[in-house]
Scaffold this active site. Structure first.
Site, PDB file in Angstrom:
ATOM      1  N   GLU A 299       0.753  -1.210   0.014  1.00 40.69           N
ATOM      2  CA  GLU A 299      -0.201  -0.401   0.134  1.00 40.69           C
ATOM      3  C   GLU A 299       0.183   0.762   0.056  1.00 40.69           C
ATOM      4  O   GLU A 299       0.456   2.509  -1.233  1.00 40.69           O
ATOM      5  CB  GLU A 299      -0.566   0.174   1.489  1.00 40.69           C
ATOM      6  CG  GLU A 299      -1.690  -1.562   1.049  1.00 40.69           C
ATOM      7  CD  GLU A 299      -1.255  -2.140   2.040  1.00 40.69           C
ATOM      8  OE1 GLU A 299      -2.243  -3.170   2.731  1.00 40.69           O
ATOM      9  OE2 GLU A 299       0.079  -2.745   1.553  1.00 40.69           O
TER      10      GLU A 299
ATOM     11  N   ARG B 130      22.029 -21.351  -7.610  1.00 39.67           N
ATOM     12  CA  ARG B 130      23.447 -20.778  -8.279  1.00 39.67           C
ATOM     13  C   ARG B 130      22.906 -21.008  -9.955  1.00 39.67           C
ATOM     14  O   ARG B 130      23.658 -19.951 -10.581  1.00 39.67           O
ATOM     15  CB  ARG B 130      24.906 -21.808  -7.870  1.00 39.67           C
ATOM     16  CG  ARG B 130      24.285 -23.263  -8.548  1.00 39.67           C
ATOM     17  CD  ARG B 130      25.179 -23.932  -7.389  1.00 39.67           C
ATOM     18  NE  ARG B 130      25.241 -25.369  -7.738  1.00 39.67           N
ATOM     19  CZ  ARG B 130      24.269 -26.252  -6.606  1.00 39.67           C
ATOM     20  NH1 ARG B 130      23.842 -25.464  -5.868  1.00 39.67           N
ATOM     21  NH2 ARG B 130      24.193 -27.450  -7.113  1.00 39.67           N
TER      22      ARG B 130
ATOM     23  N   THR C  91      13.863 -38.588   4.901  1.00 35.97           N
ATOM     24  CA  THR C  91      13.261 -38.020   5.363  1.00 35.97           C
ATOM     25  C   THR C  91      11.844 -37.272   4.786  1.00 35.97           C
ATOM     26  O   THR C  91      10.988 -36.638   5.731  1.00 35.97           O
ATOM     27  CB  THR C  91      13.822 -36.265   4.960  1.00 35.97           C
ATOM     28  OG1 THR C  91      15.695 -36.990   6.077  1.00 35.97           O
ATOM     29  CG2 THR C  91      13.890 -35.088   5.731  1.00 35.97           C
TER      30      THR C  91
END
Length: 333
Positions: free
Chosen positions: A53, A213, A282
Site C-alpha cells: 500500500e 546458483r 526424510t
C-alpha cells in the site's frame, strides 16, 4: 467500467513480484484507481521494507487524486507497528475514501482490526473480492498463521523404475536423474521459498550446496537435520553462501514425531515456507505425518535397476508436465 474483480486480479499479478523476498511478510499487491484509470501500483518490498500500500501510494504522481480514488489490495491493510508503520494509518492520512480488499488477514495482530480502523475513519470498505484466489496467492502466509507451521513443498527425482538414489556411489556428489532444464527449474523454486531442508544422509552422500546458483534470486535458508552433529563443517551446506540452520537433538526431540518437531522449530524461527528435498527417509517422514501441502516429483527417463526406493505418496495428481525426457508430476494431499 472495469470491475472490482479485474483490479484485484491485477493486484495478485503484481503481488507475485515479491515471491521469495517478502517472507515472513505476505507478498501483497496493491492498485490505486482514479476515474477508471490506474494511477498507482505497488507490491511488498523485501522483508523490512515498505508494504504494498505504501509503495502504491508513493507511486502516485498527483497525490490530490487520492481523496477521490479507490485502493485495491489482496490482503487487509495492517493496523499495527512492526518493521514499518500501519498501512491503514497511511490510507486514512491520504484520505482515500474507498478500499477494496481481497481477503482478511488471519494474523492475530491484524485480523479485522485494519478494516475496523478504516471504517471508523469513514472509509468505504469492500471485503471478499476474489477471496479464494487471494487466499491461494497468500497460501504460505495463511498456512503459517493458521496451522502454526511453514507451507511445505516436497520435491524429489526418481528413476523410471522408482529409485531415488543408487545403493553405492564412487564419490560424494549427486547422481543426476533429471536433465539440466529440470535442475534449473528446481533452482528457480529455491528462490521462491524461504528455506530448503535435507537429512543427514543427503549431506553426507551428496555434499550438496542447496543454493540457487543456476537462477538469479535469493538463496533459501539451508535447514540440515543432523541429530548427533556428526557432519563435517567442511561440507558445502556450512559454507558462507547462505544461512544454515542445524537441527540436532539439542533443539528438537528425536523421540517425538520428527516432522512435527521440525515444523514447530521452523515456526519459532519465522520460516513460512520450506522445500523438503530429501533424502527418502526424510521425505517419507513428512508424508507419513501428513505434513505437506504440495509434492513435486520428477521422473527421469533412465532406470537404476536397484537402489534406494523413492518415497510413497498418496495424494491428488494436479498436473503433469513433460520437460524433454523428464516428467514432472505435482500432487496435493
Amino acid at each position: 467500467m472495469l470491475t472490482h474483480e479485474f483490479y484485484i486480479d491485477r493486484c495478485i499479478s503484481i503481488g507475485k513480484k515479491g515471491l521469495g523476498t517478502t517472507a515472513p511478510n505476505p507478498m501483497v499487491g496493491a492498485v490505486i484507481v482514479y476515474d477508471n484509470n490506474i494511477i498507482g501500483e505497488g507490491y511488498t518490498s523485501p522483508f523490512g521494507g515498505a508494504h504494498a500500500e505504501v509503495n502504491a501510494i508513493n507511486s502516485v504522481k498527483d497525490k490530490s487524486k487520492l481523496k477521490d480514488a479507490t485502493l485495491y489490495v489482496t490482503l487487509e491493510p495492517c493496523s499495527h507497528f512492526g518493521k514499518t508503520p500501519p498501512c491503514s494509518d497511511l490510507i486514512i492520512a491520504n484520505k482515500i475514501p474507498n478500499v477494496v480488499i481481497g481477503c482478511v488477514d488471519d494474523n492475530p495482530q491484524v485480523s479485522g482490526k485494519g478494516i475496523a480502523k478504516l471504517r471508523a475513519s469513514g472509509c468505504q470498505v469492500t471485503v471478499g473480492v476474489l477471496e479464494a484466489a487471494c487466499k491461494k496467492h497468500h497460501r504460505r502466509f495463511f498456512t503459517f498463521h493458521n496451522k502454526k507451521r511453514p507451507y511445505i513443498i516436497l520435491k524429489w527425482a526418481e528413476t523410471s523404475d522408482g529409485f531415488i538414489a543408487p545403493l553405492h556411489k564412487t564419490k560424494k556428489a549427486p547422481v543426476w536423474i533429471t536433465n539440466a532444464y529440470s535442475r534449473q527449474l528446481v533452482h528457480k523454486w529455491r528462490t521462491e521459498e524461504q528455506a530448503i531442508l535435507v537429512g543427514t544422509n543427503t549431506v553426507s552422500e551428496d555434499n550438496p550446496s542447496l543454493t540457487a546458483r543456476d537462477w538469479a534470486g535469493k538463496h533459501p535458508i539451508r535447514v540440515v537435520i543432523d541429530k548427533d552433529e556428526k557432519l563435517s563443517k567442511q561440507m558445502n551446506v556450512f559454507n558462507s553462501d547462505a544461512e544454515t540452520l542445524l537441527i540436532s537433538s539439542k533443539v528438537v526431540d528425536f523421540n517425538k514425531p520428527l516432522a512435527k518437531e521440525i515444523c514447530d522449530l521452523l515456526f519459532k524461527n519465522q520460516i513460512n515456507s520450506v522445500i523438503v528435498e530429501g533424502g527418502a527417509k526424510t521425505l517419507q517422514t513428512f508424508i507419513d505425518e501428513g505434513l505437506w501441502d504440495k509434492a513435486r516429483v520428477f521422473i527421469g527417463a533412465t532406470p537404476f535397476s536397484n537402489g534406494i526406493k523413492a518415497p510413497v505418496i498418496k495424494g491428488q495428481l494436479t498436473s503433469e508436465l513433460q520437460i524433454e525426457q523428464d516428467t514432472l508430476k505435482t500432487y496435493t494431499p
